[in-house]
Design a protein around this motif. Structure first.
Motif, PDB file in Angstrom:
ATOM      1  N   GLN A  94      45.108  24.648  41.165  1.00 56.27           N
ATOM      2  CA  GLN A  94      44.700  25.941  40.625  1.00 56.27           C
ATOM      3  C   GLN A  94      44.190  25.683  39.211  1.00 56.27           C
ATOM      4  N   ILE A  95      43.200  26.849  39.217  1.00 54.24           N
ATOM      5  CA  ILE A  95      42.533  27.022  37.751  1.00 54.24           C
ATOM      6  C   ILE A  95      43.254  27.785  37.117  1.00 54.24           C
ATOM      7  N   LEU A  96      43.546  27.559  35.918  1.00 53.80           N
ATOM      8  CA  LEU A  96      44.695  28.164  34.998  1.00 53.80           C
ATOM      9  C   LEU A  96      44.133  29.243  34.183  1.00 53.80           C
ATOM     10  N   ILE A  97      44.369  30.459  34.421  1.00 53.85           N
ATOM     11  CA  ILE A  97      43.801  31.622  33.811  1.00 53.85           C
ATOM     12  C   ILE A  97      44.747  32.421  32.842  1.00 53.85           C
ATOM     13  N   GLU A  98      44.442  32.730  31.736  1.00 52.20           N
ATOM     14  CA  GLU A  98      45.401  33.720  30.783  1.00 52.20           C
ATOM     15  C   GLU A  98      44.351  34.535  30.036  1.00 52.20           C
ATOM     16  N   ASN A  99      44.758  35.915  30.206  1.00 48.62           N
ATOM     17  CA  ASN A  99      44.100  36.845  29.522  1.00 48.62           C
ATOM     18  C   ASN A  99      42.667  36.934  29.896  1.00 48.62           C
ATOM     19  N   LYS A 100      42.499  36.855  31.406  1.00 49.37           N
ATOM     20  CA  LYS A 100      41.056  36.652  31.865  1.00 49.37           C
ATOM     21  C   LYS A 100      40.394  35.417  31.338  1.00 49.37           C
ATOM     22  N   ARG A 101      40.848  34.476  30.929  1.00 47.23           N
ATOM     23  CA  ARG A 101      40.098  33.475  30.512  1.00 47.23           C
ATOM     24  C   ARG A 101      40.552  31.875  31.138  1.00 47.23           C
ATOM     25  N   ALA A 102      39.532  31.063  31.670  1.00 46.05           N
ATOM     26  CA  ALA A 102      40.116  29.975  32.063  1.00 46.05           C
ATOM     27  C   ALA A 102      40.368  29.027  31.019  1.00 46.05           C
ATOM     28  N   GLN A 103      41.635  28.407  31.332  1.00 44.78           N
ATOM     29  CA  GLN A 103      42.200  27.528  30.385  1.00 44.78           C
ATOM     30  C   GLN A 103      42.396  25.979  30.488  1.00 44.78           C
ATOM     31  N   GLY A 104      42.079  25.676  31.884  1.00 47.77           N
ATOM     32  CA  GLY A 104      42.129  24.193  32.344  1.00 47.77           C
ATOM     33  C   GLY A 104      42.497  24.381  33.794  1.00 47.77           C
ATOM     34  N   VAL A 105      43.098  23.167  34.221  1.00 44.01           N
ATOM     35  CA  VAL A 105      43.364  23.194  35.680  1.00 44.01           C
ATOM     36  C   VAL A 105      44.803  22.511  35.630  1.00 44.01           C
ATOM     37  N   GLU A 106      45.383  22.784  37.165  1.00 43.38           N
ATOM     38  CA  GLU A 106      46.627  22.269  37.343  1.00 43.38           C
ATOM     39  C   GLU A 106      46.298  21.301  38.803  1.00 43.38           C
ATOM     40  N   PHE A 107      46.969  20.260  38.835  1.00 47.25           N
ATOM     41  CA  PHE A 107      46.888  19.486  39.915  1.00 47.25           C
ATOM     42  C   PHE A 107      47.698  19.574  40.951  1.00 47.25           C
TER      43      PHE A 107
END
Length: 493
Positions: free
Chosen positions: A249-262
């Motif tokens: 998944q693509i990590l989203i916080e406060n409608k901002r992409a923060q990185g990825v989880e594998f």
């Protein structure tokens, strides 16, 4: 003022991902590509079987200046990394009777081919090419720009009316050319980007002039050699490629992409995320459903998606020196209109075959063992909306295609095959993460182009960018490379 270097993650190592990654790494950013497969390339993955090299996807290479630009960014020369060979004729196009038309770069040579079918059509063809040139001159500059607002897209509509590009590609050709087969010859190019010539707008006719302007090329060693060269360039710019690294998944916080989880649960944080995965698949699978706006899911579900493909890669223990084939071959049956309806509208498996046959060993001895020939044939089929059971049908369909080639073009083919691999729409869905198994992602149409197509910069989440066939400017290697350029420029800005 110089921008501070950013930590950037790129999901996928196809042409779009590499284009963006090289540009960003050359600017000094910390860029890491994560690729789910065991080698880079995405759709341009190269299979090696029994000494044969089979390009998984793109084989028509145009616009060498796009590659030159990438190498020049790093102070390098493209010629030191890869060798491009100009092909002429560009394509050999066969009609339902097995007669062929050689599609040359030269206007004069192409007109000589037209005279073989109908001398009276030469004047009409000249008008057609003038129209295509006008389309190219008006619209090519927009293929390296984004359309952030509806107004930015509507501004080009007066030119759409003026150039007649609201007509289908086939309809545009039919204004000037009356001969049925020559109309097909003039209008087949949408098939190269997942479109139906009978409803894809002729704005995409710019591809025709694009080829004439810069030529059609082949890379020695196959398209896979381009991927290897671009990966080498990327690493020389300081970039890092991680293989067998599948994103969950693509990590989203406060409608901002923060990185990825594998898939293994590990996390990689980043300032910006560039996704080279299929845009529809990514939105539906890489982002938590609780974060996706409801209109987006509805929009993605209601978009029209391209056709899919059955692709058969095969190598023979003999060389077909005297066969009628060229490097790039298109085989268009007599019932062409019905073929297109069955694939794009009815979404049923057509009786007739629509084939593209690639024979790179005509140009490159290194692609196959000595005394052997290397081929790849793709057959146009519906995407997975067609509900065709490919698990049960695959072997029968592959034999049908090979039998057709044996009967018409390659005598004793099946007895001479010593390497073979085949994929169906299930491969596009399950291995390449293509929504509905659509080989070219979102279908090209007027209402799915420009502003109405997903944009490179996400409209819903900050710091998230998409590159590849599903976003503007569309499918095809030049357009995908351009999407990487648009993404890199947006991040730099």
């Amino acid at each position: 003022m110089q921008q501070q270097p950013k930590k950037i993650v790129v999901i996928g190592s196809g042409f779009g991902g590499l284009s963006a990654a090289i540009r960003l790494a050359a600017k000094g950013h910390e860029v890491t590509i994560f690729e789910k497969s065991d080698q880079p390339g995405g759709r341009a993955y190269q299979y090696e079987i029994n000494g044969f090299k089979f390009d998984g996807g793109p084989t028509v290479i145009t616009a060498p200046h796009q590659y030159d630009e990438l190498f020049e960014l790093a102070g390098k020369k493209r010629e030191d990394y890869l060798t491009l060979v100009s092909l002429d004729p560009f394509y050999r196009i066969f009609d339902g009777n097995g007669d062929h038309f050689d599609y040359w770069r030269s206007q004069q040579q192409t007109e000589e081919e037209i005279k073989k079918y109908s001398p009276d059509e030469v004047a009409g063809y000249r008008k057609f090419i003038k129209g295509v040139t006008d389309i190219f001159n008006w619209f090519h500059p927009f293929t390296e720009k984004s359309f952030p607002t509806l107004w930015s897209f509507l501004r080009i509509f007066p030119h759409v009316i003026k150039t007649g590009t609201w007509r289908s590609m086939y309809g545009f050709a039919a204004q000037f050319i009356k001969h049925d087969f020559l109309r097909k010859v003039a209008s087949f190019h949408p098939l190269l980007i997942g479109g139906n010539p009978f409803d894809t707008p002729s704005i995409y006719g710019l591809i025709i002039q694009f080829e004439k302007q810069w030529g059609v090329h082949y890379c020695v060693g196959g398209t896979g050699a381009i991927i290897k060269a671009l990966c080498k360039l990327f690493e020389e710019c300081g970039g890092t490629i991680k293989l067998n690294a599948e994103v969950k998944q693509i990590l989203i916080e406060n409608k901002r992409a923060q990185g990825v989880e594998f898939k293994d649960g590990s996390v990689y944080e980043a300032d910006e995320v560039v996704c080279n995965g299929d845009v529809a698949f990514a939105y539906k699978n890489y982002i938590s459903k609780t974060l996706l706006p409801k209109p987006m899911n509805l929009w993605l579900s209601n978009l029209q998606y391209s056709n899919s493909l059955v692709v058969i890669y095969f190598g023979t223990k003999k060389k077909y020196k005297d066969c009628r084939l060229s490097h790039h071959n298109l085989i268009l049956g007599n019932d062409y209109n019905k073929l297109m309806r069955d694939i794009f509208q009815r979404k049923i498996l057509p009786r007739e075959l629509g084939l593209y046959l690639h024979m790179p060993s005509q140009t490159d001895d290194s692609i196959a063992p000595e005394g052997c020939d290397c081929f790849y044939v793709l057959s146009l089929v519906p995407n997975l909306d067609g509900k065709i059971n490919w698990n049960d049908l695959m072997d029968e369909y592959v034999d049908k295609v090979l039998g057709f080639l044996e009967e018409n073009y390659l005598p004793e083919l099946r007895d001479n095959i010593i390497a073979k691999h085949a994929v169906t729409p299930l491969h596009f869905q399950n291995n390449l993460n293509s929504y509905k198994g659509a080989a070219f992602s979102i279908k090209p149409s007027m209402m799915q182009s420009g502003y109405f197509r997903p944009q490179v910069k996400s409209n819903w989440f900050d710091n998230l960018y998409f590159v590849g066939a599903g976003v503007h400017p569309g499918a095809g290697v030049p357009a995908v490379l351009a999407s990487g350029k648009i993404a890199a420029a947006a991040i730099e800005q």
